[in-house]
Structure formats: C-alpha cells, structure tokens
Scaffold this active site. Structure first.
Site, mmCIF file in Angstrom:
data_model
loop_
_atom_site.group_PDB
_atom_site.id
_atom_site.type_symbol
_atom_site.label_atom_id
_atom_site.label_comp_id
_atom_site.label_asym_id
_atom_site.label_seq_id
_atom_site.Cartn_x
_atom_site.Cartn_y
_atom_site.Cartn_z
ATOM 1 C CB SER A 9 33.640 42.393 23.201
ATOM 2 O OG SER A 9 33.911 42.833 24.500
ATOM 3 C CE LYS A 10 40.008 47.309 21.292
ATOM 4 N NZ LYS A 10 40.502 48.655 21.156
ATOM 5 N NE ARG A 11 33.300 46.162 27.604
ATOM 6 C CZ ARG A 11 32.115 45.958 27.035
ATOM 7 N NH1 ARG A 11 31.276 45.107 27.536
ATOM 8 N NH2 ARG A 11 31.775 46.613 25.948
#
Ligand code: GLU
Length: 478
Positions: A240-242
């Site tokens: 996840s980019k987060r």
C-alpha cells in the site's frame, strides 16, 4: 509462431514494484523465446493519466535496463482504431446502443444491492432496431452477450479458471462520451499488435472472460493468458502506497524510482524482483544472460510473492562486492553530493569504495561510511572513548605521530607487520589496544574497516593532524 508480449502500464502514477515485476517477466519471456517485447501506455483515463507519470515509468524502465522492441504506443493516439472496431461490432450485431438513462440504471443497481443479488443489466435496449436511432439521445455501446460461451479458460500460471456467469452481462464497451473502456481497448490493441501471450497481474483475472468473448466476436485469435500473483509487503498484506514511510525504514518502497534513491543497483533489484514469484532450483543470483536462458512461465508460482527487504539488501550487497570499484565510484557521486561532498571519481574514491563495499548493503550506506574520508571527525563515540582512551593509548598515539613520517603508509601489508611489533612494545602484543584508539582518533569511532586501509587512504599528513586533534580534544581517562 514468434512470441510477442507487452507491458501495458497506466500512467496514473510512478512505476510500482508489482508493475516492474510484470515488466520483467514479459521482458524475460520475450528474450527467452527470441520474441518481441512491446511497450504500450494505457492512457485512456485522461483525468488520471499524466505526462509526468509517463516520463517516470519510462525512466524507471530505462534505469532497470529493460528495453522494449516496439513502442511506446499510446492508447490516446489510437482512438480511430477503437472507433472502427466499435462500428464493426455494431454492424455485426455483437454490440448495440443502449439509451437507458443513468439514473434508471442506478435505481436498478441499488435495488439489486438491497436484495443482495449481483446486479446485471437487464438488456432493455438489446432488441431495439439499430436503424431506428432516437437521434440526439445519449447512449453507451454495450456488448451483446452470446447465449453460449466457454465455462472456463486455461491460465498458464493459475490453471483452469471457471468463468462465472453471475458476473457477465451486456457490459459497456464505450461510454456516453464515446470513450471506449479498458476491456475493449486492450483487446483491440493486443489483437492489432499480434500479442501471443498476455502476462499480467492476477488482479486482471476477472477481466479476462470479457476479453476472451471480444476476441471471439471479432474473430481474432485469443492469446494465451498468464496471470502472475501479486506482491505483498513483509507482513503479508497487500502493498500500500500509504505505508511508504514504514517501508522506507525497512529499506524498501512501492515505487521503483525510490530504489535508485536508496542506493540499490538496478540489476540487484532486477534479480531480487524476478525471484519474488519465480524460481529455478535454489539459485539466488543470476546474470541477465542466465535469467534469459532459464526464465519461463513454468517457474512462476501461484502464491503471492512477499517482499523481504533483508534479502533484497543481501542481493544488493553481493552485486556491490562484484562491481568494479571505478564504476561504483561514479555511481557514488550523487550520494556524496547529497552530503555536500564534491569529489572526483578518481583512484582515491575507488580505494575508498574498495575498502567499504564489503561492509555496505547499498550505495547510500557506502556514502555514509565514506564521509569520514572527506571530513575529519568532530565528535568521538563516547563509549569507545571510555573504553579505549587510556593514558597508555595517548602515549602510544603521541609516539605514532613521531613515527608516522618514516613509515611505509601506502604498503598496507608492511604496515601490518610494523604494527605487530608496535603492539608488542606498547600493549603486550594486544593489537586491539593500539588499533582501537587509533581508529577513534582517525574516524571518531571504532567501527571502521581495516585501519591500514584507512591510514593509506587518508595519507600521513591527515593521519597526523587527526591524531593530534584527538589528543588535544579528548580528556584523558583515569
Ligand atoms: N493498464 C493495465 C494496468 O496497468 C494493464 C492491463 C493489462 O495488462 O491487460 O493494470
């Protein structure tokens, strides 16, 4: 049959490691089979696609030395081809115009959701006379699902995949603004580009039945499909980019360009990513030629690949060790520049690299360790001071300052012999007792590489200056 494969990223962001692995598998498959690797940019989503993302994707592929034989082709420049194909389907009766108002369809969708059943378009416009176009009314173009269609397709990685009738309805091929959808463009392009094998992430499995039906509607040969498992993070959850900040601390990222910034070598990343999900026995390290020779889809596993940054660092360390010192010195320059160290990639830097590369996992780590060769320490590791900065150590270093001008500092083996004798004289034969305070004086800590290499690289004058400074600045213990 010549193998023809493609990598088809959507330029809505940077190149993702999952995308990178898809690119690598296609590239290696093409090279292994003596085929062609085509690059196609899927930029029909005009709101989310950007030129910056296109540039970044191309830069990342180039940095990885993944070269393509044809393209890049841009879907946004191929609208005429899609329109002609839409017209063909309308003419042959495989597609029809649907005038159902969006609000009406929405209502039907919500009703289906409330009843917990899968929504399917009810085919209200299916039987309208195509000649009796209600002029001026907006329409979408829908695929006319045939009565009969295959109940499965065979995937080269995943095996037999059932086609779920529940999910198939008269789906939209082109929206009311005339824009054809991904599932349509991809088939037109793959057919036009004579793609033989579609190798892509398994997040596209659910799209494949629709695409297969379109090949049949056009009378085109259906390519073979190979859906490769996705890549998950170290804890097994989806990347996840987060969570980028967390990944960075571990030495990994979702974005390929970050690996360059973190100081990984492109072939190390290539090697590591290929091995996430593909194997050939227990072998870990492969040259590009070996990969090309050995790579095929039968080595691709069905389980999700898990990123293991420790293993990636290990792989990188192996390639750092194997790389030529001069070449590494060149690659180190931007990392040094970030620390405001401007140095030429000369023989001195090559010696620094040679001395540090066996102890570094990345170029960034190597640059951290190299600082001490350019900037004299201004602080000294407290613990080491307490342990090693004894009155005896000071006496020994004061004597060394006098001896150094007459010592063969550039002959490391000879220096080691001299030091053995000096250790007898000053520390009852204990080399640590003379080497550690010297390390402390020269580098500020006791965790440096071979002290003889450090002295050789620093040179006599700098060694003497640093020892004098330590003697002047550090309080004597006891
Ligand atoms: N553009 C699609 C994506 O980035 C790839 C489609 C495909 O490989 O068929 O996910």
């Amino acid at each position: 049959m010549t193998v023809r494969v493609r990598f088809a990223p959507s330029p809505t962001g940077y190149l993702h490691v999952g995308g990178l692995r898809t690119a690598i598998f296609n590239f290696l498959f093409a090279r292994h089979h003596g085929g062609k690797f085509i690059l196609r940019i899927e930029d029909t989503d005009t709101e989310r696609s950007t030129q910056a993302a296109v540039d970044q994707i191309l830069d990342s592929l180039r940095w990885m030395n993944i070269s393509w034989d044809e393209g890049p082709f841009f879907q946004s420049q191929r609208m005429d081809l899609y329109r002609a194909h839409l017209a063909r389907l309308l003419e042959s009766g495989w597609a029809y115009r649907c005038y159902c108002p969006a609000q009406e369809l929405d209502k039907k969708r919500k009703a289906a959701e409330a009843e917990k059943r899968q929504y399917k378009y009810d085919g209200a416009c299916r039987h309208l006379d195509p000649k009796a176009d209600p002029a001026g009314r907006p329409f979408v173009i829908r695929f006319k699902m045939p009565e009969k269609y295959p109940d499965h397709f065979d995937d080269l990685v995943l095996g037999r995949i059932p086609i779920d009738e529940e999910r198939l309805d008269d789906w939209i091929l082109a929206r009311s603004d005339g824009m054809p959808v991904y599932n349509f463009c991809v088939v037109v392009d793959d057919a036009d580009m004579r793609i033989t094998h579609v190798i892509r992430g398994n997040d596209h499995v659910a799209n494949t039945p629709r695409q297969i039906l379109l090949y049949q509607a056009f009378g085109y040969i259906t390519p073979k499909f190979a859906h490769i498992p996705l890549i998950h993070g170290p804890d097994g959850s989806k990347l996840s980019k987060r969570r980028e900040a967390e990944y960075k601390k571990l030495g990994m990222s979702v974005s390929v360009q970050e690996y360059a910034r973190m100081g990984y070598l492109p072939h190390a990343l290539f090697n590591y990513m290929t091995r996430v999900g593909w194997s050939a026995g227990d072998q870990e390290l492969f040259s590009l030629d070996e990969f090309v020779q050995k790579f095929d889809l039968d080595g691709v596993g069905k389980a999700s690949g898990i990123m293991n940054p420790e293993k990636l660092k290990w792989v990188n360390a192996q390639y750092l060790k194997a790389e030529d010192d001069r070449a590494l010195a060149e690659k180190l320059l931007p990392f040094l520049a970030e620390k405001n160290i401007v140095a030429p990639a000369d023989s001195r830097l090559a010696s620094i690299v040679a001395c540090l590369k066996p102890r570094s996992n990345t170029l960034a780590e190597l640059a951290d360790k190299a600082v001490v060769f350019f900037i004299a320490p201004t602080t000294y590791d407290e613990k080491s001071v307490r342990k090693f900065w004894t009155p005896e150590a000071r006496a020994w270093l004061s004597r060394l300052v006098e001896l150094l001008p007459g010592m063969p500092i550039s002959d490391e083996a000879a220096m080691e012999e001299r030091f053995k004798k000096l250790a007898e004289e000053f520390a009852g034969g204990n080399m640590g007792k003379i080497a550690q305070p010297l390390r402390l004086a020269l580098t500020g800590s006791t965790a440096s590489p071979s002290i003889f290499s450090v002295m050789n690289i620093l040179g006599k004058d700098e060694c003497i200056a640093r020892i004098r400074r330590a003697i002047a600045e550090l309080p004597t213990l006891g």
